[in-house]
Design an enzyme around this catalytic site. Structure first.
Site, PDB file in Angstrom:
ATOM      1  N   LEU A   1       0.895  -1.145   0.000  1.00 47.38           N
ATOM      2  CA  LEU A   1       0.000   0.000   0.000  1.00 47.38           C
ATOM      3  C   LEU A   1       0.936   1.196   0.000  1.00 47.38           C
ATOM      4  O   LEU A   1       1.841   1.265   0.835  1.00 47.38           O
ATOM      5  CB  LEU A   1      -0.888   0.024   1.254  1.00 47.38           C
ATOM      6  CG  LEU A   1      -2.071  -0.935   1.303  1.00 47.38           C
ATOM      7  CD1 LEU A   1      -2.719  -0.902   2.681  1.00 47.38           C
ATOM      8  CD2 LEU A   1      -3.104  -0.589   0.228  1.00 47.38           C
ATOM      9  N   ASP A   2       0.745   2.131  -0.914  1.00 46.75           N
ATOM     10  CA  ASP A   2       1.720   3.212  -1.010  1.00 46.75           C
ATOM     11  C   ASP A   2       1.662   4.132   0.213  1.00 46.75           C
ATOM     12  O   ASP A   2       0.778   4.030   1.068  1.00 46.75           O
ATOM     13  CB  ASP A   2       1.579   3.981  -2.332  1.00 46.75           C
ATOM     14  CG  ASP A   2       0.261   4.725  -2.463  1.00 46.75           C
ATOM     15  OD1 ASP A   2      -0.184   5.325  -1.477  1.00 46.75           O
ATOM     16  OD2 ASP A   2      -0.315   4.719  -3.572  1.00 46.75           O
ATOM     17  N   TYR A   3       2.597   5.044   0.287  1.00 41.43           N
ATOM     18  CA  TYR A   3       2.805   5.923   1.434  1.00 41.43           C
ATOM     19  C   TYR A   3       1.531   6.663   1.838  1.00 41.43           C
ATOM     20  O   TYR A   3       1.232   6.823   3.015  1.00 41.43           O
ATOM     21  CB  TYR A   3       3.915   6.919   1.081  1.00 41.43           C
ATOM     22  CG  TYR A   3       4.344   7.835   2.199  1.00 41.43           C
ATOM     23  CD1 TYR A   3       5.244   7.406   3.177  1.00 41.43           C
ATOM     24  CD2 TYR A   3       3.868   9.142   2.270  1.00 41.43           C
ATOM     25  CE1 TYR A   3       5.647   8.250   4.200  1.00 41.43           C
ATOM     26  CE2 TYR A   3       4.270   9.997   3.281  1.00 41.43           C
ATOM     27  CZ  TYR A   3       5.169   9.543   4.245  1.00 41.43           C
ATOM     28  OH  TYR A   3       5.566  10.399   5.254  1.00 41.43           O
TER      29      TYR A   3
ATOM     30  N   SER B   1      -1.595   5.745   1.100  1.00 43.22           N
ATOM     31  CA  SER B   1      -2.770   4.866   1.177  1.00 43.22           C
ATOM     32  C   SER B   1      -2.833   4.194   2.538  1.00 43.22           C
ATOM     33  O   SER B   1      -1.851   4.135   3.275  1.00 43.22           O
ATOM     34  CB  SER B   1      -2.720   3.812   0.071  1.00 43.22           C
ATOM     35  OG  SER B   1      -2.723   4.428  -1.200  1.00 43.22           O
TER      36      SER B   1
END
Length: 234
Positions: free
Chosen positions: A101-103, A105
């Protein structure tokens, strides 16, 4: 057993991570530097990583986390950012985040030392459905919904058909549930960019039918045996 699978089942890293480790030359089998594709006989061959003996884990651990924004899904970050590992209790066993999960999200994240489950949940060929709560900066039209569901082009490659359900909308934006079976980099954010909209909140709420419930942001708990069995048999 292939060396990358052996390392994954030992809880060292994922299979992909194992391949990268092997390329650096820090993995040895019976004193010799391992190569991609080498075979290992469990209980007979002696495997070390960075000089540390490695054994297959007999009992795996499985956790679910409600990842908050501002953390990256990696064990270490070369940019010095906080990682999800910082949210684990000090006595936690050696675990690895499953997928990314990106930074910016948040939401459902699995952590485990089970390399086979990691491989199953993250490899594109298995098409494991993942559902996200999405909030956009502008209202999403029916035409936009149709395009997103049918597939849009990201970096020259069309996304697979997906499920996009409009939950609510007003003049300030829309709230949707988006289910995809791919895991391309920042895929959902890029999908909405193709219809000239921006995602202001992205939260994973389900993997298959496993839901993110009962956890505040940053909290973690062990998965129940029923939940683990469900994921293994997805």
């Amino acid at each position: 057993m292939r060396i990358n699978k052996f390392l994954a089942e030992s809880g060292v890293c994922s299979r992909r991570g194992a391949d990268e480790l092997i390329k650096t030359g820090v993995v040895k089998i019976n004193g010799k530097i391992a190569n991609l594709g080498d075979e290992v006989s469990v209980g007979e061959d002696y495997v070390v990583v960075n000089g540390k003996p490695i054994n297959v884990v007999k009992k795996y651990d499985y956790y679910i986390m409600n990842k908050p924004k501002g953390y990256v899904c990696t064990v270490k970050d070369d940019k010095g950012r906080k990682t999800v590992m910082d949210l684990l209790p000090s006595n936690a066993k050696r675990l690895f985040p499953v997928g990314r999960l990106d930074y910016d999200s948040e939401g459902l994240l699995i952590l485990t030392n089970d390399g086979n489950l990691t491989f199953k949940l993250t490899h594109p060929k298995n098409e494991i459905p993942k559902t996200y709560l999405v909030k956009t900066e502008k209202p999403v039209s029916e035409d936009d919904l149709s395009k997103l569901r049918s597939g849009v082009y990201i970096d020259g490659v069309k996304t697979k058909k997906c499920n996009v359900k409009l939950v609510e909308t007003d003049k300030t934006g829309s709230k949707l549930h988006v289910t995809i079976s791919e895991g391309r980099n920042r895929q959902i954010r890029k999908m909405f960019e193709t219809v000239n909209n921006c995602v202001c909140l992205l939260k994973r709420i389900k993997i298959g039918d496993l839901k993110l419930t009962g956890l505040n942001r940053g909290e973690i708990r062990q998965l129940s045996p029923i939940e683990v069995d469900y994921l293994i048999n997805l």
